[in-house]
Design a protein around this motif. Structure first.
Motif, mmCIF file in Angstrom:
data_model
loop_
_atom_site.group_PDB
_atom_site.id
_atom_site.type_symbol
_atom_site.label_atom_id
_atom_site.label_comp_id
_atom_site.label_asym_id
_atom_site.label_seq_id
_atom_site.Cartn_x
_atom_site.Cartn_y
_atom_site.Cartn_z
ATOM 1 N N PHE A 228 0.826 -1.193 0.000
ATOM 2 C CA PHE A 228 0.000 0.000 0.000
ATOM 3 C C PHE A 228 0.865 1.249 0.000
ATOM 4 O O PHE A 228 1.874 1.327 0.696
ATOM 5 N N SER A 229 0.452 2.241 -0.782
ATOM 6 C CA SER A 229 1.212 3.481 -0.908
ATOM 7 C C SER A 229 1.042 4.325 0.353
ATOM 8 O O SER A 229 0.116 4.102 1.144
ATOM 9 N N PRO A 230 1.921 5.322 0.559
ATOM 10 C CA PRO A 230 1.779 6.198 1.733
ATOM 11 C C PRO A 230 0.409 6.874 1.804
ATOM 12 O O PRO A 230 -0.158 7.007 2.886
ATOM 13 N N SER A 231 -0.122 7.302 0.663
ATOM 14 C CA SER A 231 -1.437 7.953 0.681
ATOM 15 C C SER A 231 -2.536 6.971 1.058
ATOM 16 O O SER A 231 -3.496 7.323 1.757
ATOM 17 N N GLN A 232 -2.398 5.720 0.612
ATOM 18 C CA GLN A 232 -3.366 4.706 1.011
ATOM 19 C C GLN A 232 -3.263 4.412 2.503
ATOM 20 O O GLN A 232 -4.275 4.185 3.174
ATOM 21 N N ARG A 233 -2.030 4.413 3.026
ATOM 22 C CA ARG A 233 -1.850 4.205 4.462
ATOM 23 C C ARG A 233 -2.544 5.301 5.262
ATOM 24 O O ARG A 233 -3.145 5.041 6.308
ATOM 25 N N VAL A 234 -2.462 6.534 4.784
ATOM 26 C CA VAL A 234 -3.135 7.644 5.468
ATOM 27 C C VAL A 234 -4.643 7.415 5.479
ATOM 28 O O VAL A 234 -5.314 7.581 6.507
ATOM 29 N N ALA A 235 -5.181 7.013 4.317
ATOM 30 C CA ALA A 235 -6.619 6.769 4.224
ATOM 31 C C ALA A 235 -7.040 5.619 5.148
ATOM 32 O O ALA A 235 -8.077 5.698 5.819
ATOM 33 N N LEU A 236 -6.233 4.548 5.185
ATOM 34 C CA LEU A 236 -6.549 3.420 6.061
ATOM 35 C C LEU A 236 -6.461 3.837 7.528
ATOM 36 O O LEU A 236 -7.266 3.389 8.360
ATOM 37 N N SER A 237 -5.493 4.693 7.859
ATOM 38 C CA SER A 237 -5.355 5.156 9.239
ATOM 39 C C SER A 237 -6.580 5.941 9.677
ATOM 40 O O SER A 237 -7.068 5.784 10.802
ATOM 41 N N LEU A 238 -7.079 6.793 8.777
ATOM 42 C CA LEU A 238 -8.281 7.564 9.096
ATOM 43 C C LEU A 238 -9.502 6.657 9.201
ATOM 44 O O LEU A 238 -10.347 6.823 10.085
ATOM 45 N N ARG A 239 -9.594 5.686 8.310
ATOM 46 C CA ARG A 239 -10.764 4.799 8.305
ATOM 47 C C ARG A 239 -10.791 3.859 9.497
ATOM 48 O O ARG A 239 -11.820 3.686 10.151
ATOM 49 N N ASP A 240 -9.625 3.230 9.786
ATOM 50 C CA ASP A 240 -9.595 2.197 10.834
ATOM 51 C C ASP A 240 -9.282 2.756 12.210
ATOM 52 O O ASP A 240 -9.666 2.165 13.217
ATOM 53 N N GLN A 313 -17.336 -21.231 14.251
ATOM 54 C CA GLN A 313 -16.715 -20.168 13.458
ATOM 55 C C GLN A 313 -17.642 -18.961 13.288
ATOM 56 O O GLN A 313 -17.891 -18.477 12.188
ATOM 57 N N LYS A 314 -18.125 -18.474 14.413
ATOM 58 C CA LYS A 314 -19.027 -17.324 14.404
ATOM 59 C C LYS A 314 -18.242 -16.051 14.125
ATOM 60 O O LYS A 314 -17.326 -15.694 14.878
ATOM 61 N N PRO A 315 -18.548 -15.316 13.044
ATOM 62 C CA PRO A 315 -17.793 -14.099 12.709
ATOM 63 C C PRO A 315 -17.993 -13.004 13.754
ATOM 64 O O PRO A 315 -19.064 -12.875 14.366
ATOM 65 N N VAL A 316 -16.935 -12.223 13.955
ATOM 66 C CA VAL A 316 -16.963 -11.089 14.881
ATOM 67 C C VAL A 316 -16.814 -9.813 14.058
ATOM 68 O O VAL A 316 -15.909 -9.699 13.227
ATOM 69 N N LEU A 317 -17.682 -8.841 14.285
ATOM 70 C CA LEU A 317 -17.631 -7.584 13.546
ATOM 71 C C LEU A 317 -16.418 -6.778 13.981
ATOM 72 O O LEU A 317 -16.165 -6.597 15.172
ATOM 73 N N LEU A 318 -15.644 -6.294 13.015
ATOM 74 C CA LEU A 318 -14.474 -5.459 13.288
ATOM 75 C C LEU A 318 -14.867 -4.001 13.115
ATOM 76 O O LEU A 318 -15.100 -3.542 11.991
ATOM 77 N N THR A 319 -14.940 -3.285 14.213
ATOM 78 C CA THR A 319 -15.358 -1.886 14.153
ATOM 79 C C THR A 319 -14.153 -0.966 14.053
ATOM 80 O O THR A 319 -13.051 -1.301 14.495
ATOM 81 N N SER A 320 -14.373 0.213 13.485
ATOM 82 C CA SER A 320 -13.312 1.203 13.373
ATOM 83 C C SER A 320 -12.984 1.748 14.756
ATOM 84 O O SER A 320 -13.865 1.910 15.604
ATOM 85 N N LYS A 321 -11.690 2.028 15.007
ATOM 86 C CA LYS A 321 -11.276 2.637 16.267
ATOM 87 C C LYS A 321 -11.324 4.164 16.190
ATOM 88 O O LYS A 321 -11.045 4.832 17.185
ATOM 89 N N ASN A 322 -11.638 4.689 15.014
ATOM 90 C CA ASN A 322 -11.792 6.134 14.860
ATOM 91 C C ASN A 322 -13.182 6.522 15.370
ATOM 92 O O ASN A 322 -14.197 6.089 14.821
ATOM 93 N N ALA A 323 -13.239 7.337 16.409
ATOM 94 C CA ALA A 323 -14.513 7.685 17.029
ATOM 95 C C ALA A 323 -15.468 8.384 16.066
ATOM 96 O O ALA A 323 -16.680 8.248 16.161
ATOM 97 N N ILE A 324 -14.909 9.096 15.088
ATOM 98 C CA ILE A 324 -15.751 9.817 14.131
ATOM 99 C C ILE A 324 -16.379 8.853 13.125
ATOM 100 O O ILE A 324 -17.527 9.021 12.716
ATOM 101 N N LEU A 325 -15.617 7.825 12.742
ATOM 102 C CA LEU A 325 -16.080 6.888 11.702
ATOM 103 C C LEU A 325 -16.503 5.546 12.259
ATOM 104 O O LEU A 325 -16.688 4.614 11.510
ATOM 105 N N ARG A 326 -16.662 5.439 13.583
ATOM 106 C CA ARG A 326 -16.941 4.144 14.189
ATOM 107 C C ARG A 326 -18.213 3.559 13.608
ATOM 108 O O ARG A 326 -19.232 4.242 13.492
ATOM 109 N N ASP A 327 -18.145 2.250 13.277
ATOM 110 C CA ASP A 327 -19.250 1.591 12.590
ATOM 111 C C ASP A 327 -20.501 1.513 13.444
ATOM 112 O O ASP A 327 -21.622 1.497 12.929
ATOM 113 N N ASP A 328 -20.322 1.430 14.789
ATOM 114 C CA ASP A 328 -21.501 1.227 15.625
ATOM 115 C C ASP A 328 -22.113 2.519 16.133
ATOM 116 O O ASP A 328 -22.993 2.512 16.974
ATOM 117 N N ASP A 329 -21.611 3.673 15.656
ATOM 118 C CA ASP A 329 -22.189 4.960 16.062
ATOM 119 C C ASP A 329 -23.419 5.265 15.216
ATOM 120 O O ASP A 329 -23.513 4.880 14.070
#
Length: 329
Positions: A228-240, A313-329
């Protein structure tokens, strides 16, 4: 001579009431008072003695031995204390977030020595990533791994015409089924690495890969284009917002990028929706224990445990740790 005699008499008198270590410290303090001009010379002497040596053992492991001046050594000791204090009888945290962190450190299955080693390596990677031109002269450190693919095997990263079930395809055509990923070797050593380690390292930056057939001809060169490129890493950091593993609090700077569709097995692409951030410890756990991450049609990511840990093998939802983009908000 009079000053020395007076200091000696006082130290001899104090020697009756203190232990040897305490007496040594007091004698050194008296020396510094009597010879203030020599303090700088002694500082320079211990600073000039600094060293850090690495060498490789016959097992492929790397041993490190270092000696640091008191000022630099104290910084290292304070860092060590900050990372491991919950294990070593450190302060009791009152703040809820700090107390929760301390509890995670106490419950971590790694030993204190393993935690220290992992933290040192993570700090090393952070430093290189933060300013590679200053620290490494612009040459990012990388480990090159070599794999051998049997002659006549089609490259596993060639796009298939359709996507049948790998298990069903192997059962129906055992002779044409793609072979399992072979173990590799770290270039320049005789150290063999597992298929899981190869798979994990292909996910993130800092790892180069060369694949040869069994005649020594190059088949596949250079994995840097697959990272992943540096710009993609930035986007992933913001998302996750950091490591997405449940319960992990590692920030984005401590994470590696995992391809949810592996290059070798699934012809994965370096697209943002195919990437997810995991810290090194959880990235290792995912590959070594064979967990699996999938993405559904709504864009949510799910972590599926191996059957040995969860038969259902029950799947577990992976939520974002970014409070602004958190999936469960």
């Amino acid at each position: 001579p009079e000053k020395l005699a007076t200091a000696l008499a006082r130290l001899l008198a104090e020697a009756r009431t203190v232990n040897a270590d305490q007496l040594f410290k007091r004698a050194r303090r008296v020396r510094d008072v009597l010879d203030e001009a020599g303090i700088a010379a002694r500082e320079k002497a211990v600073y000039d003695d600094r060293s850090l040596r690495f060498w490789r053992l016959h097992t492929g492991q790397v041993r490190m031995v270092g000696l640091f001046a008191p000022e630099d050594g104290e910084y290292l000791m304070n860092t060590y204390d900050a990372i491991t204090s919950p294990r070593r009888g450190g302060v009791r945290f009152v703040d809820k977030e700090q107390a929760a962190w301390a509890k995670r450190v106490q419950d971590d299955p790694r030993s204190t020595e393993q935690l220290t080693a992992d933290a040192f390596l993570a700090l090393m990677k952070l430093g290189v990533k933060a300013d590679p031109k200053r620290i490494a002269g612009g040459r990012s450190p990388a480990v090159r791994m070599v794999t051998i693919r049997p002659t006549g095997t089609a490259p596993t990263d060639a796009a298939p015409t359709e996507a049948p079930s790998p298990t069903a395809d192997a059962a129906a055509n055992p002779e044409t089924a793609a072979p399992a990923l072979q173990p590799g070797v770290i270039e320049g050593t005789a150290v063999t690495v597992s298929a899981e380690t190869l798979e994990r390292n292909r996910c993130d930056t800092g790892i180069l890969d060369v694949t040869f057939d069994d005649h020594g001809h190059g088949v596949d060169l250079g994995r840097e284009q697959r990272t992943f490129s540096p710009s993609q890493r930035v986007a992933l950091s913001l998302r996750d917002g950091g490591c997405r593993w449940p319960g992990c609090d590692r920030p984005p700077s401590w994470t590696e990028t995992h391809h949810i569709h592996h290059w070798k097995d699934d012809t994965g692409q370096t697209n943002l929706d195919h990437g997810i951030l995991l810290c090194r410890a959880d990235h290792l756990r995912l590959h070594n224990e064979h967990w699996r991450i999938t993405r559904d049609d709504t864009g949510q990511y799910w972590l599926t445990p191996p059957p040995g840990l969860d038969p259902d093998q029950k799947p577990v939802l992976l939520t974002s740790k970014n409070a602004i983009l958190r999936d469960d908000d």
